[in-house]
Write a protein that holds these residues in place. Structure first.
Motif, PDB file in Angstrom:
ATOM      1  N   SER A 172      93.062 -14.276  75.731  1.00 25.48           N
ATOM      2  CA  SER A 172      93.016 -13.977  74.421  1.00 25.48           C
ATOM      3  C   SER A 172      94.420 -14.190  73.474  1.00 25.48           C
ATOM      4  CB  SER A 172      93.837 -11.992  74.606  1.00 25.48           C
ATOM      5  OG  SER A 172      94.268 -11.576  74.572  1.00 25.48           O
ATOM      6  N   CYS A 173      95.521 -14.495  74.352  1.00 30.28           N
ATOM      7  CA  CYS A 173      96.725 -15.621  73.691  1.00 30.28           C
ATOM      8  C   CYS A 173      95.815 -16.495  73.639  1.00 30.28           C
ATOM      9  CB  CYS A 173      97.751 -14.538  74.098  1.00 30.28           C
ATOM     10  SG  CYS A 173      97.974 -15.951  75.497  1.00 30.28           S
ATOM     11  N   CYS A 174      95.220 -17.516  73.927  1.00 31.87           N
ATOM     12  CA  CYS A 174      94.981 -18.823  74.210  1.00 31.87           C
ATOM     13  C   CYS A 174      93.508 -18.711  72.885  1.00 31.87           C
ATOM     14  CB  CYS A 174      94.725 -19.256  75.260  1.00 31.87           C
ATOM     15  SG  CYS A 174      95.574 -19.352  76.028  1.00 31.87           S
ATOM     16  N   LYS A 175      93.252 -17.436  72.582  1.00 34.25           N
ATOM     17  CA  LYS A 175      92.275 -17.944  71.185  1.00 34.25           C
ATOM     18  C   LYS A 175      92.820 -18.607  70.344  1.00 34.25           C
ATOM     19  CE  LYS A 175      88.093 -14.679  73.673  1.00 34.25           C
ATOM     20  NZ  LYS A 175      88.967 -15.102  74.517  1.00 34.25           N
ATOM     21  N   GLY A 180      87.444 -25.549  77.651  1.00 31.60           N
ATOM     22  CA  GLY A 180      87.962 -24.174  75.938  1.00 31.60           C
ATOM     23  C   GLY A 180      88.398 -24.680  74.905  1.00 31.60           C
ATOM     24  N   TYR A 181      88.393 -26.046  74.261  1.00 32.19           N
ATOM     25  CA  TYR A 181      89.838 -26.718  73.305  1.00 32.19           C
ATOM     26  C   TYR A 181      89.217 -28.302  73.125  1.00 32.19           C
ATOM     27  CZ  TYR A 181      92.787 -23.234  75.968  1.00 32.19           C
ATOM     28  OH  TYR A 181      93.885 -22.298  76.635  1.00 32.19           O
ATOM     29  N   ASP A 182      89.200 -27.508  71.539  1.00 31.43           N
ATOM     30  CA  ASP A 182      88.860 -28.522  70.640  1.00 31.43           C
ATOM     31  C   ASP A 182      89.007 -29.750  70.628  1.00 31.43           C
ATOM     32  OD1 ASP A 182      86.268 -26.898  70.207  1.00 31.43           O
ATOM     33  OD2 ASP A 182      86.920 -25.686  68.438  1.00 31.43           O
ATOM     34  N   GLY A 212      94.785 -25.662  70.514  1.00 33.54           N
ATOM     35  CA  GLY A 212      95.720 -24.715  71.382  1.00 33.54           C
ATOM     36  C   GLY A 212      96.630 -23.696  70.726  1.00 33.54           C
ATOM     37  N   ASN A 213      96.491 -22.937  71.503  1.00 31.87           N
ATOM     38  CA  ASN A 213      98.645 -22.130  71.111  1.00 31.87           C
ATOM     39  C   ASN A 213      99.899 -22.264  71.748  1.00 31.87           C
ATOM     40  OD1 ASN A 213      97.178 -20.770  69.232  1.00 31.87           O
ATOM     41  ND2 ASN A 213      95.924 -19.108  70.552  1.00 31.87           N
ATOM     42  N   CYS A 214      99.803 -22.532  73.105  1.00 36.46           N
ATOM     43  CA  CYS A 214     100.818 -21.567  73.796  1.00 36.46           C
ATOM     44  C   CYS A 214     101.374 -22.836  74.635  1.00 36.46           C
ATOM     45  CB  CYS A 214     100.538 -20.011  74.208  1.00 36.46           C
ATOM     46  SG  CYS A 214      99.032 -19.922  75.617  1.00 36.46           S
ATOM     47  N   GLU A 215     101.954 -22.699  76.233  1.00 41.40           N
ATOM     48  CA  GLU A 215     101.789 -23.186  77.107  1.00 41.40           C
ATOM     49  C   GLU A 215     100.759 -22.678  78.211  1.00 41.40           C
ATOM     50  OE1 GLU A 215     104.970 -25.042  78.462  1.00 41.40           O
ATOM     51  OE2 GLU A 215     105.559 -25.124  76.112  1.00 41.40           O
ATOM     52  N   MET A 216     100.368 -21.714  78.426  1.00 40.87           N
ATOM     53  CA  MET A 216      99.185 -21.561  78.982  1.00 40.87           C
ATOM     54  C   MET A 216      98.260 -22.513  78.643  1.00 40.87           C
ATOM     55  SD  MET A 216      98.220 -17.496  80.163  1.00 40.87           S
ATOM     56  CE  MET A 216      96.591 -17.312  80.005  1.00 40.87           C
ATOM     57  N   CYS A 217      97.789 -22.851  77.704  1.00 35.99           N
ATOM     58  CA  CYS A 217      96.876 -23.696  76.619  1.00 35.99           C
ATOM     59  C   CYS A 217      97.009 -25.020  77.220  1.00 35.99           C
ATOM     60  CB  CYS A 217      96.679 -23.761  75.372  1.00 35.99           C
ATOM     61  SG  CYS A 217      96.573 -22.123  74.861  1.00 35.99           S
ATOM     62  N   LYS A 218      98.360 -24.946  77.319  1.00 35.37           N
ATOM     63  CA  LYS A 218      99.365 -27.103  78.108  1.00 35.37           C
ATOM     64  C   LYS A 218      98.704 -27.375  78.927  1.00 35.37           C
ATOM     65  CE  LYS A 218     103.366 -28.964  78.139  1.00 35.37           C
ATOM     66  NZ  LYS A 218     103.032 -30.273  78.094  1.00 35.37           N
TER      67      LYS A 218
HETATM   68 CU   LIG Z   1      97.344 -20.095  75.155  1.00 38.77          CU
END
Ligand SMILES: [Cu+2]
Length: 111
Positions: free
Chosen positions: A103-106, A85-87, A33-39
């Motif tokens: 898009s920022c979470c891809k 949505g997360y591997d 994952g990437n960011c705080e939104m992913c978290k």
């Molecule tokens: Cu994200």
């Protein structure tokens, strides 16, 4: 008399094993994952019965899950994260849910 003692001991042995399953255990594994939104999404996916706590680190990409094995399996935990949505190391998100991520979470993904 010996048999009775044996029965009593195996009974307590059984209860002990059942109780062990009810004790929360901690699991640590990688979730891509990437960011705080992913978290937020990843941790919300684990807001289910049997999971006591879930904390994903945006820097290390490691998640720490405290769960009760008698109520939820390790496999199910991986599946819930993948469904959001997360591997993970053990479960892969479908292209559909991955595509629906912001898009920022891809996060970067292999083929
Ligand atoms: Cu994200």
């Amino acid at each position: 008399m010996k048999n009775l003692i044996l029965v009593i001991f195996s009974f307590f042995g059984y209860v002990g094993a059942a109780n062990a399953q009810k004790e929360p255990v901690t699991l640590k594994f990688k979730v891509y994952g990437n960011c705080e939104m992913c978290k937020a999404t990843i941790e919300k996916a684990l807001d289910v019965k049997g999971v006591k706590a879930a904390n994903w680190n945006t820097e290390t990409k490691m998640i720490e899950v405290v769960y009760v094995p008698a109520k939820i399996s390790e496999e199910k935990i991986h599946e819930l994260i993948a469904a959001s949505g997360y591997d993970t190391e053990k479960a892969k998100a479908s292209d559909k849910v991955y595509g629906d991520l912001h898009s920022c979470c891809k996060y970067p993904r292999g083929k």
